[in-house]
Design an enzyme around this catalytic site. Structure first.
Site, PDB file in Angstrom:
ATOM      1  N   HIS A 150       0.827  -1.209   0.000  1.00 27.82           N
ATOM      2  CA  HIS A 150       0.000   0.000   0.000  1.00 27.82           C
ATOM      3  C   HIS A 150       0.853   1.247   0.000  1.00 27.82           C
ATOM      4  O   HIS A 150       0.563   2.219  -0.677  1.00 27.82           O
ATOM      5  CB  HIS A 150      -0.904   0.007   1.233  1.00 27.82           C
ATOM      6  N   ARG A 189      -6.159  -2.981 -15.115  1.00 27.43           N
ATOM      7  CA  ARG A 189      -6.088  -4.226 -14.339  1.00 27.43           C
ATOM      8  C   ARG A 189      -7.073  -4.128 -13.174  1.00 27.43           C
ATOM      9  O   ARG A 189      -6.752  -3.594 -12.114  1.00 27.43           O
ATOM     10  CB  ARG A 189      -4.672  -4.418 -13.782  1.00 27.43           C
ATOM     11  N   ARG A 231      -9.883  -5.077 -18.085  1.00 25.18           N
ATOM     12  CA  ARG A 231      -9.622  -6.517 -18.072  1.00 25.18           C
ATOM     13  C   ARG A 231     -10.333  -7.093 -16.855  1.00 25.18           C
ATOM     14  O   ARG A 231     -10.219  -6.546 -15.745  1.00 25.18           O
ATOM     15  CB  ARG A 231      -8.127  -6.780 -17.964  1.00 25.18           C
ATOM     16  N   GLU A 244      -2.094 -14.593 -24.145  1.00 34.19           N
ATOM     17  CA  GLU A 244      -1.029 -14.817 -23.171  1.00 34.19           C
ATOM     18  C   GLU A 244      -0.544 -16.258 -23.170  1.00 34.19           C
ATOM     19  O   GLU A 244       0.472 -16.578 -22.565  1.00 34.19           O
ATOM     20  CB  GLU A 244      -1.529 -14.455 -21.761  1.00 34.19           C
ATOM     21  N   ASN A 252       4.034 -10.198 -21.206  1.00 32.07           N
ATOM     22  CA  ASN A 252       4.701 -10.635 -19.968  1.00 32.07           C
ATOM     23  C   ASN A 252       4.447 -12.127 -19.758  1.00 32.07           C
ATOM     24  O   ASN A 252       5.361 -12.909 -19.516  1.00 32.07           O
ATOM     25  CB  ASN A 252       4.171  -9.887 -18.741  1.00 32.07           C
ATOM     26  N   ASP A 253       3.184 -12.492 -19.855  1.00 28.30           N
ATOM     27  CA  ASP A 253       2.851 -13.899 -19.670  1.00 28.30           C
ATOM     28  C   ASP A 253       3.197 -14.721 -20.900  1.00 28.30           C
ATOM     29  O   ASP A 253       3.741 -15.812 -20.788  1.00 28.30           O
ATOM     30  CB  ASP A 253       1.359 -14.055 -19.323  1.00 28.30           C
ATOM     31  N   ARG A 278       8.489 -15.337 -14.941  1.00 30.77           N
ATOM     32  CA  ARG A 278       8.749 -13.908 -15.094  1.00 30.77           C
ATOM     33  C   ARG A 278       9.178 -13.241 -13.787  1.00 30.77           C
ATOM     34  O   ARG A 278       9.673 -12.120 -13.787  1.00 30.77           O
ATOM     35  CB  ARG A 278       7.523 -13.192 -15.679  1.00 30.77           C
ATOM     36  N   CYS A 304       0.113  -5.130 -24.664  1.00 26.46           N
ATOM     37  CA  CYS A 304       0.094  -4.348 -23.428  1.00 26.46           C
ATOM     38  C   CYS A 304       1.070  -4.863 -22.369  1.00 26.46           C
ATOM     39  O   CYS A 304       0.973  -4.506 -21.204  1.00 26.46           O
ATOM     40  CB  CYS A 304      -1.323  -4.279 -22.858  1.00 26.46           C
TER      41      CYS A 304
HETATM   42  C1  PEP Z   1       0.850  -9.526 -19.473  1.00 25.43           C
HETATM   43  O1  PEP Z   1       0.839 -10.696 -19.072  1.00 25.43           O
HETATM   44  O2  PEP Z   1       1.637  -9.128 -20.372  1.00 25.43           O
HETATM   45  C2  PEP Z   1      -0.065  -8.537 -18.934  1.00 25.43           C
HETATM   46  C3  PEP Z   1      -0.163  -7.342 -19.458  1.00 25.43           C
HETATM   47  O3  PEP Z   1      -0.790  -8.877 -17.829  1.00 25.43           O
HETATM   48  P1  PEP Z   1      -0.171  -8.938 -16.350  1.00 25.43           P
HETATM   49  O4  PEP Z   1       1.180  -8.286 -16.409  1.00 25.43           O
HETATM   50  O5  PEP Z   1      -1.137  -8.230 -15.491  1.00 25.43           O
HETATM   51  O6  PEP Z   1      -0.107 -10.401 -16.121  1.00 25.43           O
HETATM   52 MG    MG Z   2      -0.779 -11.423 -17.852  1.00 23.95          MG
END
Ligand code: PEP
Ligand code: MG
Length: 755
Positions: free
Chosen positions: A369, A476, A512, A611, A634-635, A645, A682
């Site tokens: 926080h 998110r 999302r 993803e 990212n995923d 990751r 994204c």
């Molecule tokens: C991703 O996986 O690239 C993504 C944008 O979602 P998060 O980072 O919230 O998993």
């Molecule tokens: Mg993701």
């Protein structure tokens, strides 16, 4: 063994007499061990003190063990029973100590004749400063009351062993030197920005001088009065809305308010006073337990709750010791960099806004926080800088870099010069980016690229305007859920989404749906234990199995978007059937609201996050069911490369610019073009100019990133010929290299593209 008299009170009274004598700490500790042994009818009482290195305990005083072992016997943390207590920060009670697997026989002590063993950690500010042990010859079980008595005594001992003469014995060279020379430390980069300034210790070492109560009833009354005052203070804080905008902060403050009335916490405080401690010693005792629990708690949410409690205990201590007035925050240096062991969000909000340049925390991660509040305040922040509060003093010079996690204490003139230059460049660059804000994001050859931001809190929304972004490409929604104490109700969700859309105005927002699971945990949702949570029961999988949650969220989103356009996307779609089910759910909720005469959104667009690698080969089936696709790189990359990751050793090992990854991005783009489906990316890579260049070269025309990345990415693309870059990347996709990074950097250099 019996505790003579009534619990620990008699013992504490005797200890007070010992403490009142003017004598050296060693003599005092020798007297105390005898006193405890006699009072608790134990044959042995020993005090082990942690050496300044923090990993070795030294036998410092003992009644019962051989005198020649004192200052000679040592145990590493984790070694022997004493080491285990220090490691776990928990009491250990054994009727047959020698049969315990961790038992370590130290021949010089002569302890082989003792069977039963009771040891407790000596905690100071939640850190193990030593271990207090009693032993008996006969096999016996110690009672809870005895353990409690020893814990209370340990509390008082913590202060005795913190005195300079004990520390002098442990480290004859003296530790003061540590507070003078330059020191470079590295922590976790939490909030971007470089700050040069002077240290303001958040906890200006509240010194509790009196531990043992003279009059227990009077102490109880002092405690109750202080608690009343604390509750009023926290209520005031809630009303004096922080002005940082929105529901996130209200949620946080509300949590703190609830804690200030938490029955369990208040009971523990009152019980500690009843054992004979002063009110402030009782608060320290309970706070020490909290901090020790904090140090061992792996769950980020529960750690956060413990931080909130610690925050309150600090306030209570300030009230009791009168430090409240002294620690007035109005006389801060203009370039204050606050250094804290831990800090609750409320405490950060207490500082006059605008007076701080930076923040350094010993604990607290990026989703804590306090980090969220710091980000909202735009405060350069570094976390996880171990023991820093013990290594600095108020007013000393400090430099922090919130983008790298570097902290320089008492920096040399050379380091200062380097960072002053960095700050100048940083400010200049920010100015340049700010000037680009209203420029359309169009490449040299006229290709328009839509630059969006990623967000998750209401405080993120103003960044849309500041960064000059087109919209929010990824909202998110789970962050609201992660900050709450329980599931946000329909009305709370609906109001939150509406506030986001209202504030974003004409700029579109892509919401999302809940991406829970993996490292995103909701404490009020019973998480199942999973061996591989990132590829486990998460995101849309959980949502489809527990449809009530998703249904409620969809209903809230549709209701919030009345009269507007709504974009919803679903995380971790792996098969077309999941997308179809999610769509059906949206249709049902829309019909439900329509049947009740509610105004609906003018349109609802639905997308899937890309993803999961398997989906790449299912795009021809999936795309007819989606209005858009957003690549969660990212995923996607972690699954493609089978590389966690979050794993520090794997960070940077596999490159998003490897031909294999680029070919995957290209295939996705190709299928989306063929179906006329809108495509965005994204993940974090979208915010790095070189990676963004590669994506644009591959034909991506929409990307979404952290707000601070929009400036650098826009500057890059204003100098980019997308067609030329496209040709270049296609010429190299077949190269036999691990990554095209070098080639792309060369291309950028040759074409004078700023990265
Ligand atoms: C991703 O996986 O690239 C993504 C944008 O979602 P998060 O980072 O919230 O998993
Ligand atoms: Mg993701």
């Amino acid at each position: 063994m019996v505790v003579t008299g009534q619990g620990p009170r008699v013992l504490l009274r005797r200890m007070r007499e010992v403490m009142a004598r003017p004598e050296a700490a060693q003599a005092r500790l020798d007297r105390i061990v005898s006193l405890i042994a006699a009072n608790m009818v134990a044959e042995v009482c020993s005090i082990y003190v942690m050496r300044p290195t923090g990993n070795v305990l030294e036998l410092f005083a003992s009644e019962g063990l051989k005198p020649e072992a004192v200052h000679k016997s040592t145990l590493k943390v984790g070694e022997g029973l004493v080491g285990v207590i220090a490691h776990e920060a928990e009491p250990l009670s054994l009727s047959d100590a020698q049969s315990h697997p961790a038992f370590k026989y130290l021949p010089e002590t002569g302890e082989e004749i003792y069977s039963s063993f009771l040891g407790v950690p000596i905690l100071r500010h939640g850190v193990v400063a030593g271990v207090l042990v009693v032993q008996n010859r006969v096999q016996r079980s110690y009672t809870e009351e005895e353990e409690e008595a020893l814990l209370t005594v340990a509390m008082v001992l913590a202060e005795v062993i913190a005195t300079p003469d004990v520390q002098e014995v442990l480290s004859p060279a003296g530790s003061a030197a540590a507070l003078t020379g330059s020191l470079h430390m590295t922590g976790e980069a939490l909030v971007d920005g470089i700050a040069l300034g002077h240290v303001v210790l958040h906890e200006p070492r509240i010194i509790v001088t009196s531990f043992i109560a003279e009059d227990v009833d009077a102490e109880r009354e002092r405690l109750d009065t202080a608690i009343d005052r604390l509750q009023v203070q926290v209520d005031e804080l809630a009303q004096r809305s922080p002005g940082l905008g929105g529901g996130d902060f209200e949620d946080i403050i509300e949590t703190v308010r609830m804690f200030a009335r938490d029955r369990g916490w208040l009971r523990r405080l009152r019980e500690a006073v009843a054992t004979g401690l002063t009110a402030e010693a009782a608060v320290e005792r309970v706070q020490s337990d909290t901090r020790a629990r904090l140090a061992r708690q792996p769950d980020p949410y529960l750690r956060e709750r413990l931080h909130d409690l610690d925050d309150l205990a600090n306030r209570l201590l300030r009230i009791l010791t009168g430090a409240e007035e002294r620690a007035s925050r109005t006389e801060l240096p203009k370039d204050a960099i606050v250094v804290a062991r831990t800090m609750g969000p409320a405490e950060l909000l207490d500082y006059p806004q605008g007076s701080l340049r930076g923040l350094v925390l010993e604990s607290a991660g990026s989703t804590s926080h306090v980090a969220i509040v710091a980000r909202a305040m735009g405060l350069a922040t570094v976390g996880s800088v171990e023991s820093i509060s013990d290594l600095v003093e108020d007013g000393q010079e400090i430099i922090i870099d919130g983008s790298s996690g570097d902290v320089h204490l008492r920096p040399s003139p050379e380091v200062q010069a380097v960072y002053s230059e960095k700050v100048r460049l940083y400010a200049k660059r920010q100015e340049q980016y700010a000037r680009l804000k209203d420029k359309p994001a169009v490449t040299l050859d006229g290709v328009a690229v839509s630059l969006n931001i990623n967000a998750g809190l209401q405080v993120d929304v103003p960044h849309l305007e500041e960064a000059g972004a087109i919209g929010i490409g990824l909202f998110r929604t789970e962050l609201q859920f992660m900050l709450a104490r329980r599931f946000p109700r329909f009305g709370e969700q609906q109001r939150f989404y509406k506030a986001i859309m209202d504030e974003a105005g004409d700029r579109p927002v892509v919401f999302r749906t809940l991406d829970i699971g993996s490292d995103k945990v909701l404490p009020y949702l019973n998480a199942i234990k999973e061996a591989n949570p990132a590829i486990g029961w998460r995101a849309i999988r959980m949502a489809l199995d527990r449809p009530a949650l998703l249904r409620l969220q969809i209903r809230a989103l549709i209701s919030a978007a009345a009269g507007k356009q709504l974009s919803i996307m679903f995380p971790m779609i792996t098969q077309t059937a999941e997308m179809v089910k999610a769509r059906e759910m949206v249709a049902r909720e829309r019909d439900f609201l329509a049947a009740r005469g509610q105004e609906l959104p003018v349109s609802i667009r639905m997308g899937a996050m890309m993803e999961v690698p398997a989906l790449i080969w299912e795009l021809d089936q999936l795309l007819p069911h989606t209005d858009f696709i957003s690549v969660g790189s990212n995923d996607l990359l972690q699954f493609m490369f089978a590389a966690d990751r979050l794993h520090p050793r794997l960070a940077g090992r596999y490159d998003a610019l490897s031909p294999s990854a680029l070919k995957a991005f290209d295939m996705i783009r190709d299928r989306c073009d063929a179906h006329g489906t809108q495509l965005t990316l994204c993940g974090e890579m979208a915010g790095r100019p070189l990676e963004a260049m590669a994506l644009i070269a591959l034909g991506y025309r929409s990307i979404s990133m952290a707000p601070t990345s929009v400036g650098p990415v826009k500057q890059m693309l204003l100098h980019l010929d997308a067609g030329k870059a496209g040709q270049f990347i296609r010429d190299h996709l077949g190269d036999d290299v691990a990554s095209l990074r070098e080639a792309m950097v060369g291309f950028a250099r040759q074409n004078r593209i700023p990265l």
